[in-house]
Design an enzyme around this catalytic site. Structure first.
Site, short mmCIF file in Angstrom:
data_model
loop_
_atom_site.label_atom_id
_atom_site.label_comp_id
_atom_site.label_asym_id
_atom_site.label_seq_id
_atom_site.Cartn_x
_atom_site.Cartn_y
_atom_site.Cartn_z
N LEU A 1 -68.79 -60.51 -16.33
CA LEU A 1 -67.59 -60.09 -17.05
C LEU A 1 -67.74 -58.68 -17.59
O LEU A 1 -66.77 -57.92 -17.68
CB LEU A 1 -67.31 -61.08 -18.19
CG LEU A 1 -66.06 -60.85 -19.01
CD1 LEU A 1 -64.80 -60.98 -18.16
CD2 LEU A 1 -65.99 -61.83 -20.18
N HIS B 1 -80.94 -65.14 -4.37
CA HIS B 1 -80.54 -65.26 -5.77
C HIS B 1 -81.33 -64.25 -6.58
O HIS B 1 -82.56 -64.23 -6.54
CB HIS B 1 -80.81 -66.68 -6.29
CG HIS B 1 -79.91 -67.71 -5.70
ND1 HIS B 1 -80.11 -69.06 -5.83
CD2 HIS B 1 -78.78 -67.58 -4.97
CE1 HIS B 1 -79.15 -69.71 -5.20
NE2 HIS B 1 -78.33 -68.83 -4.68
N GLY C 1 -73.87 -65.30 -8.87
CA GLY C 1 -74.79 -65.21 -9.99
C GLY C 1 -75.46 -66.54 -10.31
O GLY C 1 -75.86 -66.78 -11.45
N LYS D 1 -79.16 -66.45 -11.80
CA LYS D 1 -79.28 -66.21 -13.24
C LYS D 1 -78.97 -67.48 -14.04
O LYS D 1 -79.68 -67.80 -15.00
CB LYS D 1 -78.34 -65.10 -13.69
CG LYS D 1 -78.37 -64.96 -15.22
CD LYS D 1 -77.32 -64.06 -15.78
CE LYS D 1 -77.33 -64.21 -17.30
NZ LYS D 1 -76.59 -63.15 -17.97
N PRO E 1 -73.64 -53.54 1.84
CA PRO E 1 -72.59 -53.47 0.81
C PRO E 1 -71.73 -54.73 0.87
O PRO E 1 -71.28 -55.13 1.94
CB PRO E 1 -71.78 -52.23 1.20
CG PRO E 1 -72.69 -51.44 2.08
CD PRO E 1 -73.56 -52.43 2.80
N ASP F 1 -72.95 -65.25 -3.86
CA ASP F 1 -73.19 -64.04 -4.66
C ASP F 1 -72.53 -64.11 -6.03
O ASP F 1 -72.18 -63.09 -6.62
CB ASP F 1 -72.68 -62.77 -3.94
CG ASP F 1 -73.25 -62.64 -2.54
OD1 ASP F 1 -74.48 -62.77 -2.39
OD2 ASP F 1 -72.46 -62.44 -1.60
#
Length: 430
Positions: free
Chosen positions: A333, A40, A14, A17, A305, A12
């Protein structure tokens, strides 16, 4: 040139991306391990997509996407994913599926569900996608390779071998109805018909592409902490999550992998059970979960969650080392801009002593986080494209993390979109 995009932590991070961004300069994207048990998420001009098996290059019409021999291939889900993305305007992707990939059967999913129910409160937090039973069968040599779907003699012999094994467990342990030869053969024939247009000798295809100077991206699933050998065993996945396995799962020589982009979130998150030293709870966790990710920290596959926590330098340094990171992509970030202070886990306290070495699971269970608080930057950083334009306190946070993990942060993601990326010259980059 072969590059791998992998996860430093619990998954998880990222990765989807980052693959989608790097695919702008790639010819081929390869999924080389895992199955539909994780997802993804990518955001681009076509919309937002949670991909579970398809490589994250499928939204680039000029790219060839490959599902390698190391993938747990759930054929109906692959076909459904293709239908889903094309229904939203994505051009039909160029897809090749390895003739050596193995097939996820419906009984793998059934066994996964039954075992989680049997374990109850001691379950592994499985996504119930059939992954552990699938890999058990693969290494017990009772699975089905894609190439075998086209030979009925092989299928009939294999079914006769498998039925007594599966039905003994189904009937006597799980108290379910037995499988039948006719039902399994019918299932396998349906998979054969669905996969036929995509089957290829992908290892030879990739060998030729390397010889021709093509740029290849290897896309990993999950992260170091979920690796069955180096992770938080037994709360791990069932296929290797490390870049080193990319050579095996794609069918290429290991020395061809020249760049390993290891993705790490600016905070921590995890789906499923297992040790998570920097985890936070209560209102603090709810706020981070609500603000985090793209629309909140919820599993792309399960919708569950995610567990969340502050950045763990101990786990991340270990994760980058095991991946062989040449570059670190530092993601989400922008989600931390609401904080006055940002805690960072810089060490573990175990039996009264501090360490920065990541321990084995029995010792990890005793670990407590040692925190250092960094000042927050208290503003929105989305839209910034140059590293020097980030607020000073934001740059201080990035550079502190880099100094702690010891690997170069060369990409900073400050938003969910393909263009929300900042490239950085790191002093650690060799």
């Amino acid at each position: 040139m072969v590059q791998a995009v992998v996860g430093a932590n619990w998954g998880d991070e990222g990765k989807g991306k980052i693959v989608d961004v790097l695919a702008n300069k790639a010819d081929i994207v390869v999924r080389y391990q895992g199955g539909a048990n994780a997802g993804h998420t990518i955001v681009n001009k076509y919309g937002k997509f949670a991909l579970h098996t398809l490589p994250s290059g499928v939204c680039h019409s000029e790219i060839t996407n490959v599902l390698g021999n190391g993938v747990a291939l759930n054929i109906p889900l692959v076909v459904k994913e293709i239908e889903d993305i094309t229904s939203k305007g994505v051009p039909t992707p160029k897809l090749l599926i390895s003739d050596r990939a193995q097939v996820v059967m419906s009984y793998h999913i059934l066994f996964d569900q039954c075992e989680e129910e049997r374990l109850g409160g001691k379950s592994f937090g499985s996504t119930k996608s059939g992954i552990a039973p699938f890999f058990s069968d693969k290494y017990a040599k009772i699975g089905f390779q894609v190439c075998e779907l086209f030979d009925d003699d092989i299928l009939n012999d294999r079914i006769d071998h498998i039925l007594p094994i599966k039905n003994a467990l189904l009937v006597n342990l799980y108290h379910k109805e037995p499988l039948t030869h006719e039902g399994l053969l019918r299932e396998l024939h349906s998979y054969r018909d669905m996969v036929r247009p995509y089957v290829a000798d992908t290892a030879t295809f990739l060998e030729n592409a390397i010889r021709d100077g093509k740029t290849i991206l290897l896309e990993g699933q999950l992260g170091t902490m979920k690796d069955p050998d180096q992770g938080i065993y037994p709360m791990v996945t069932s296929s290797p999550t490390l870049a080193g396995y990319g050579a095996i799962g794609a069918g290429i020589a290991p020395y061809e992998i020249s760049r390993i982009i290891t993705v790490s979130k600016a905070y921590s998150s995890a789906v499923g059970a297992g040790e998570f030293v920097s985890e936070i709870f209560g209102d603090e966790a709810d706020e981070l979960r609500r603000r985090g990710g793209d629309g909140g920290e919820f599993g792309a596959t399960t919708g569950r969650p995610r567990r969340v926590g502050w950045y763990d330098c101990v786990a991340s340094r270990y994760g980058c080392r095991l991946q062989g990171a040449t570059d670190v992509a530092f993601t989400v970030l922008d989600d931390l801009g609401y904080l006055d202070e940002i805690p960072v886990c810089v060490a573990y306290e175990i039996d009264g002593k501090q360490t920065t070495d990541f321990p084995t699971t029995p010792t990890l269970r005793k670990a407590k986080p040692v925190w250092k608080k960094m000042p927050g930057w208290k503003c929105d950083i989305r839209g910034i494209r140059k590293y020097e334009d980030l607020p000073e306190k934001c740059r201080n946070y990035v550079e502190f993390i880099e100094s702690q993990i010891g690997y170069p942060i060369t990409m900073v993601s400050n938003g969910p979109g393909r263009d929300d990326i900042i490239y950085r010259d790191s002093p650690l980059k060799k």
